[in-house]
Design a protein around this motif. Structure first.
Motif, PDB file in Angstrom:
ATOM      1  N   UNK A 178       0.843  -1.188   0.000  1.00  0.00           N
ATOM      2  CA  UNK A 178       0.000   0.000   0.000  1.00  0.00           C
ATOM      3  C   UNK A 178       0.877   1.237   0.000  1.00  0.00           C
ATOM      4  N   UNK A 179       0.278   2.357  -0.413  1.00  0.00           N
ATOM      5  CA  UNK A 179       0.985   3.635  -0.414  1.00  0.00           C
ATOM      6  C   UNK A 179       0.132   4.663   0.318  1.00  0.00           C
ATOM      7  N   UNK A 180       0.792   5.457   1.149  1.00  0.00           N
ATOM      8  CA  UNK A 180       0.123   6.563   1.832  1.00  0.00           C
ATOM      9  C   UNK A 180       0.416   7.825   1.032  1.00  0.00           C
ATOM     10  N   UNK A 181      -0.607   8.427   0.480  1.00  0.00           N
ATOM     11  CA  UNK A 181      -0.433   9.621  -0.342  1.00  0.00           C
ATOM     12  C   UNK A 181      -0.532  10.865   0.544  1.00  0.00           C
ATOM     13  N   UNK A 182       0.512  11.669   0.535  1.00  0.00           N
ATOM     14  CA  UNK A 182       0.537  12.901   1.319  1.00  0.00           C
ATOM     15  C   UNK A 182       0.602  14.077   0.358  1.00  0.00           C
ATOM     16  N   UNK A 183      -0.423  14.901   0.344  1.00  0.00           N
ATOM     17  CA  UNK A 183      -0.429  16.081  -0.522  1.00  0.00           C
ATOM     18  C   UNK A 183       0.060  17.278   0.277  1.00  0.00           C
ATOM     19  N   UNK A 184       0.951  18.048  -0.321  1.00  0.00           N
ATOM     20  CA  UNK A 184       1.558  19.197   0.343  1.00  0.00           C
ATOM     21  C   UNK A 184       0.903  20.480  -0.162  1.00  0.00           C
ATOM     22  N   UNK A 185       0.533  21.356   0.776  1.00  0.00           N
ATOM     23  CA  UNK A 185      -0.112  22.631   0.453  1.00  0.00           C
ATOM     24  C   UNK A 185       0.767  23.785   0.932  1.00  0.00           C
ATOM     25  N   UNK A 186       0.429  24.980   0.473  1.00  0.00           N
ATOM     26  CA  UNK A 186       1.163  26.172   0.887  1.00  0.00           C
ATOM     27  C   UNK A 186       0.269  27.394   0.729  1.00  0.00           C
ATOM     28  N   UNK A 187       0.786  28.547   1.148  1.00  0.00           N
ATOM     29  CA  UNK A 187       0.090  29.803   0.948  1.00  0.00           C
ATOM     30  C   UNK A 187      -1.259  29.868   1.640  1.00  0.00           C
ATOM     31  N   UNK A 188      -2.271  30.374   0.946  1.00  0.00           N
ATOM     32  CA  UNK A 188      -3.594  30.583   1.528  1.00  0.00           C
ATOM     33  C   UNK A 188      -4.336  29.277   1.785  1.00  0.00           C
ATOM     34  N   UNK A 189      -3.809  28.150   1.275  1.00  0.00           N
ATOM     35  CA  UNK A 189      -4.436  26.851   1.532  1.00  0.00           C
ATOM     36  C   UNK A 189      -4.146  26.358   2.945  1.00  0.00           C
ATOM     37  N   UNK A 190      -3.196  27.002   3.630  1.00  0.00           N
ATOM     38  CA  UNK A 190      -2.796  26.569   4.966  1.00  0.00           C
ATOM     39  C   UNK A 190      -3.366  27.541   5.993  1.00  0.00           C
ATOM     40  N   UNK A 191      -3.951  26.991   7.050  1.00  0.00           N
ATOM     41  CA  UNK A 191      -4.532  27.826   8.108  1.00  0.00           C
ATOM     42  C   UNK A 191      -3.439  28.695   8.728  1.00  0.00           C
ATOM     43  N   UNK A 192      -3.686  29.991   8.818  1.00  0.00           N
ATOM     44  CA  UNK A 192      -2.693  30.932   9.327  1.00  0.00           C
ATOM     45  C   UNK A 192      -2.259  30.558  10.739  1.00  0.00           C
ATOM     46  N   UNK A 193      -0.959  30.679  10.985  1.00  0.00           N
ATOM     47  CA  UNK A 193      -0.423  30.403  12.312  1.00  0.00           C
ATOM     48  C   UNK A 193      -0.222  28.934  12.614  1.00  0.00           C
TER      49      UNK A 193
END
Length: 210
Positions: free
Chosen positions: A111-126
């Protein structure tokens, strides 16, 4: 061969010079004969010193130019096609390129665990909730987690799986390998408990599966 003969000659000359020095010391300064053992030490010491000096002159003094061997071979700095510099992995933007990730040896993937990486406004501030594991959601909203959340979910999957698990990272449109989320995940690859792969590495590994 010439160098070896020169060193041997230097040793012999030093031996004779030591004997003369010991004899002169006895006759002119001490006015008596020194112990035979002391004479021997002086002769061999002088012989070794002269031989070493000759060796240094023969084997190091002529090392300039193109290697000093007269063959016209390339100098040490020319081993990379004449540029004298090592190839770099910097990308055109001027920022250091990500170090290539070694593809793990053949393993039977379950099996594979898929981890998607986000940045900028997609990430909750702080927060450092840069990641979404798989399609995890709550009340129709994507569940975002920090690195600790990723580790916890990977550990749970590893425990429940009956074979090898790999972690495959992917990027949301807002993220890239130059954003904080990737740096954090990449820096923790040894703590995940499963190999961390790019999508291409994952596809290559799948193609090698028996």
């Amino acid at each position: 061969a010439k160098g070896c003969l020169a060193v041997a000659g230097g040793f012999l000359a030093g031996y004779v010079l030591g004997a003369l020095a010991a004899y002169g010391f006895d006759k002119l300064i001490a006015k008596r004969e020194s112990p035979h053992g002391l004479h021997k030490v002086v002769r061999y010491t002088c012989a070794l010193i002269v031989a070493i000096i000759v060796a240094l002159l023969m084997f190091h003094g002529g090392s300039g130019g193109n290697g000093g061997d007269g063959t016209g071979g390339a100098a040490p700095g020319d081993q990379t096609g004449g540029t004298g510099t090592e190839p770099t992995t910097a990308n055109p933007t001027g920022t250091p390129a990500t170090k290539p990730e070694p593809t793990p040896a053949k393993i039977q993937i379950v099996d594979a665990v898929i981890v998607k990486i986000f940045a900028g406004s997609d990430v909750e501030a702080g927060t450092e909730k840069f990641f979404r594991v798989g399609d995890e959601s709550l009340d129709g909203q994507a569940v975002m987690v920090d690195l600790g959340g990723v580790k916890e979910r990977v550990r749970d999957r590893v425990k429940s799986a009956k074979g090898r698990i790999v972690v495959v990272y992917d990027f949301a449109p807002s993220a890239s390998d130059r954003t904080s989320g990737f740096s954090i995940l990449n820096g923790a690859r040894e703590q995940l408990g499963a190999p961390l792969l790019s999508p291409k590495q994952y596809q290559d590994l799948l193609a090698q599966q028996p």
